[in-house]
Design a protein around this motif. Structure first.
Motif, PDB file in Angstrom:
ATOM      1  N   LEU A  71       0.815  -1.224   0.000  1.00 25.14           N
ATOM      2  CA  LEU A  71       0.000   0.000   0.000  1.00 25.14           C
ATOM      3  C   LEU A  71       0.842   1.265   0.000  1.00 25.14           C
ATOM      4  O   LEU A  71       0.316   2.362  -0.176  1.00 25.14           O
ATOM      5  CB  LEU A  71      -0.910   0.030   1.235  1.00 25.14           C
ATOM      6  CG  LEU A  71      -2.141  -0.860   1.210  1.00 25.14           C
ATOM      7  CD1 LEU A  71      -2.860  -0.778   2.544  1.00 25.14           C
ATOM      8  CD2 LEU A  71      -3.072  -0.403   0.086  1.00 25.14           C
ATOM      9  N   ALA A  72       2.159   1.119   0.223  1.00 26.72           N
ATOM     10  CA  ALA A  72       3.011   2.286   0.442  1.00 26.72           C
ATOM     11  C   ALA A  72       2.912   3.298  -0.699  1.00 26.72           C
ATOM     12  O   ALA A  72       2.937   4.511  -0.469  1.00 26.72           O
ATOM     13  CB  ALA A  72       4.461   1.852   0.660  1.00 26.72           C
ATOM     14  N   ALA A  73       2.775   2.810  -1.942  1.00 28.45           N
ATOM     15  CA  ALA A  73       2.755   3.710  -3.101  1.00 28.45           C
ATOM     16  C   ALA A  73       1.567   4.667  -3.035  1.00 28.45           C
ATOM     17  O   ALA A  73       1.690   5.833  -3.378  1.00 28.45           O
ATOM     18  CB  ALA A  73       2.709   2.891  -4.394  1.00 28.45           C
ATOM     19  N   ASP A  74       0.413   4.183  -2.599  1.00 30.31           N
ATOM     20  CA  ASP A  74      -0.778   5.039  -2.562  1.00 30.31           C
ATOM     21  C   ASP A  74      -1.711   4.578  -1.432  1.00 30.31           C
ATOM     22  O   ASP A  74      -2.730   3.939  -1.686  1.00 30.31           O
ATOM     23  CB  ASP A  74      -1.504   4.987  -3.917  1.00 30.31           C
ATOM     24  CG  ASP A  74      -2.569   6.072  -4.006  1.00 30.31           C
ATOM     25  OD1 ASP A  74      -2.751   6.811  -3.010  1.00 30.31           O
ATOM     26  OD2 ASP A  74      -3.213   6.180  -5.069  1.00 30.31           O
ATOM     27  N   PRO A  75      -1.354   4.928  -0.181  1.00 29.01           N
ATOM     28  CA  PRO A  75      -2.084   4.376   0.970  1.00 29.01           C
ATOM     29  C   PRO A  75      -3.509   4.901   1.114  1.00 29.01           C
ATOM     30  O   PRO A  75      -4.248   4.408   1.961  1.00 29.01           O
ATOM     31  CB  PRO A  75      -1.230   4.792   2.171  1.00 29.01           C
ATOM     32  CG  PRO A  75      -0.427   5.951   1.710  1.00 29.01           C
ATOM     33  CD  PRO A  75      -0.229   5.771   0.235  1.00 29.01           C
ATOM     34  N   LEU A  76      -3.905   5.884   0.286  1.00 30.36           N
ATOM     35  CA  LEU A  76      -5.263   6.435   0.397  1.00 30.36           C
ATOM     36  C   LEU A  76      -6.158   5.999  -0.766  1.00 30.36           C
ATOM     37  O   LEU A  76      -7.275   6.496  -0.916  1.00 30.36           O
ATOM     38  CB  LEU A  76      -5.211   7.968   0.502  1.00 30.36           C
ATOM     39  CG  LEU A  76      -4.461   8.504   1.734  1.00 30.36           C
ATOM     40  CD1 LEU A  76      -4.416  10.029   1.722  1.00 30.36           C
ATOM     41  CD2 LEU A  76      -5.094   8.003   3.037  1.00 30.36           C
ATOM     42  N   ASP A  77      -5.681   5.041  -1.566  1.00 31.17           N
ATOM     43  CA  ASP A  77      -6.489   4.555  -2.690  1.00 31.17           C
ATOM     44  C   ASP A  77      -7.476   3.498  -2.192  1.00 31.17           C
ATOM     45  O   ASP A  77      -7.087   2.459  -1.667  1.00 31.17           O
ATOM     46  CB  ASP A  77      -5.563   3.957  -3.758  1.00 31.17           C
ATOM     47  CG  ASP A  77      -6.350   3.380  -4.926  1.00 31.17           C
ATOM     48  OD1 ASP A  77      -6.959   4.178  -5.655  1.00 31.17           O
ATOM     49  OD2 ASP A  77      -6.383   2.146  -5.060  1.00 31.17           O
ATOM     50  N   VAL A  78      -8.762   3.787  -2.388  1.00 33.37           N
ATOM     51  CA  VAL A  78      -9.787   2.927  -1.776  1.00 33.37           C
ATOM     52  C   VAL A  78      -9.760   1.500  -2.332  1.00 33.37           C
ATOM     53  O   VAL A  78      -9.931   0.539  -1.575  1.00 33.37           O
ATOM     54  CB  VAL A  78     -11.204   3.567  -1.887  1.00 33.37           C
ATOM     55  CG1 VAL A  78     -11.682   3.656  -3.323  1.00 33.37           C
ATOM     56  CG2 VAL A  78     -12.216   2.795  -1.048  1.00 33.37           C
ATOM     57  N   ASP A  79      -9.474   1.345  -3.633  1.00 32.12           N
ATOM     58  CA  ASP A  79      -9.442  -0.009  -4.198  1.00 32.12           C
ATOM     59  C   ASP A  79      -8.268  -0.821  -3.643  1.00 32.12           C
ATOM     60  O   ASP A  79      -8.409  -2.003  -3.339  1.00 32.12           O
ATOM     61  CB  ASP A  79      -9.357   0.053  -5.734  1.00 32.12           C
ATOM     62  CG  ASP A  79     -10.638   0.627  -6.334  1.00 32.12           C
ATOM     63  OD1 ASP A  79     -11.702   0.470  -5.704  1.00 32.12           O
ATOM     64  OD2 ASP A  79     -10.563   1.233  -7.411  1.00 32.12           O
TER      65      ASP A  79
END
Lengths: 211, 211
Positions: free
Chosen positions: B86-94
């Motif tokens: 998740l580190a790359a985009d921890p706020l992406d809901v999918d």
């Protein structure tokens, strides 16, 4: 006696059987309660019972429908009061939390209803036929609450970005879980209502966006 | 026999009693199960039972502790695998939804465990002493899961903006509610896992922000 009188008397018999059964379920447990005990508590014969309900399970579903009716009416009314106050800032988490509290508080049937419903769900987990009826009942209730919530969300210029029925079902899981585990832990209904509103507000805000 | 052998034999007796009791609880119901039935199923005397447990309730709590230990170990391991992705985009809901699925799936004890736990909660609702022990047990489990989740959230450069323990408790209510009502409705464990991940991800995203 006219047909209407007959219908009214029959309705009152049903109501009295349901009221008495609820107390017996809460006192001795749903599984332990016998039709004989329900009749004795209501002051009716087995004949009167069986001319109204085919089983204690059918009576429970009548109780559930009556409780859902009551909760739905109360929620609808409270939403009409609470939702317009959100119009100024429908995405403010504190305001939404306050509105959720106003809509939910004292809406449940209290400790004894929670107990009876929890025990009936245990029967529904063990018996596929009871389970199917219980699931259909719950799905109907969730659909009706979803219609209320979607109307409220729409009136605020918002829309659901996730499946609205799943989000409402989730709010119900949160509420039921908080109620059960709060009552087990000895918390008051007021404490439970207050603790559960923040996560429900966060979920609703996260699952909606400007339309 | 050395002290260690004695301890090992005693441990195996406990484990066999617990394994047999779980099957009896799931087969006949927690309330209906007697200590005699548990002993018979395990092939031990009442004496062996009472030198290990003071009651069937104490045995249930030992089962609960063992199941929590297992779930906590599995969750910790799955988080170590899922969270770094998740580190790359921890706020992406999918992406968060996918990680929640990876951490939760097959983590529960299945249909029979759900049944036994639901029935034991019904006892805890009726008995204040059992209720207090059950509540303390649950609070301990939630604290341990919260420590895992907070570490994961922190490692992604995020922090909780709401009470972390309440949010984790809420995730558990959602999961337990979805499991109970899904099993009642005849859904598979895979369907339940898949449906519950979106609301949990929405809640976690709504309750966290960049640190």
């Amino acid at each position: 006696m006219s047909e209407t009188d007959e219908g009214g008397r029959r309705g009152r018999t049903r109501e009295r059987l349901m009221d008495a059964a609820f107390e017996v379920f809460a006192d001795v447990g749903v599984q332990a309660a016998s039709v004989e005990q329900l009749c004795e508590a209501a002051g009716f014969s087995r004949g009167a019972f069986y001319s109204n309900f085919s089983s204690k399970e059918e009576l429970f579903f009548a109780l559930l429908a009556r409780e859902h009716e009551r909760q739905l009416g109360a929620m609808g009314q409270r939403m009409q009061e609470a939702v317009p106050r959100l119009a100024a800032d429908p995405l403010d988490v504190d305001a939404v939390t306050q509105s959720v509290l106003e809509v939910l508080q004292k809406n449940h049937g209290g400790r004894r209803w929670c107990l009876v419903q929890h025990e009936f769900a245990a029967l529904a987990l063990r018996d596929a036929a009871i389970g199917a009826a219980y699931a259909a009942n719950r799905a109907g209730m969730i659909r009706e609450v979803t219609a209320l919530v979607e109307a409220a969300v729409g009136s605020l210029g918002l829309r659901f970005t996730a499946d609205a029925e799943l989000i409402v079902d989730t709010c119900a899981w949160i509420y039921e879980g908080a109620l059960t585990s709060g009552l087990i832990a000895g918390r008051t209904l007021e404490q439970i209502d207050a603790s559960v509103t923040t996560p429900i507000a966060v979920l609703l805000l996260g699952a909606t966006a400007p339309a």
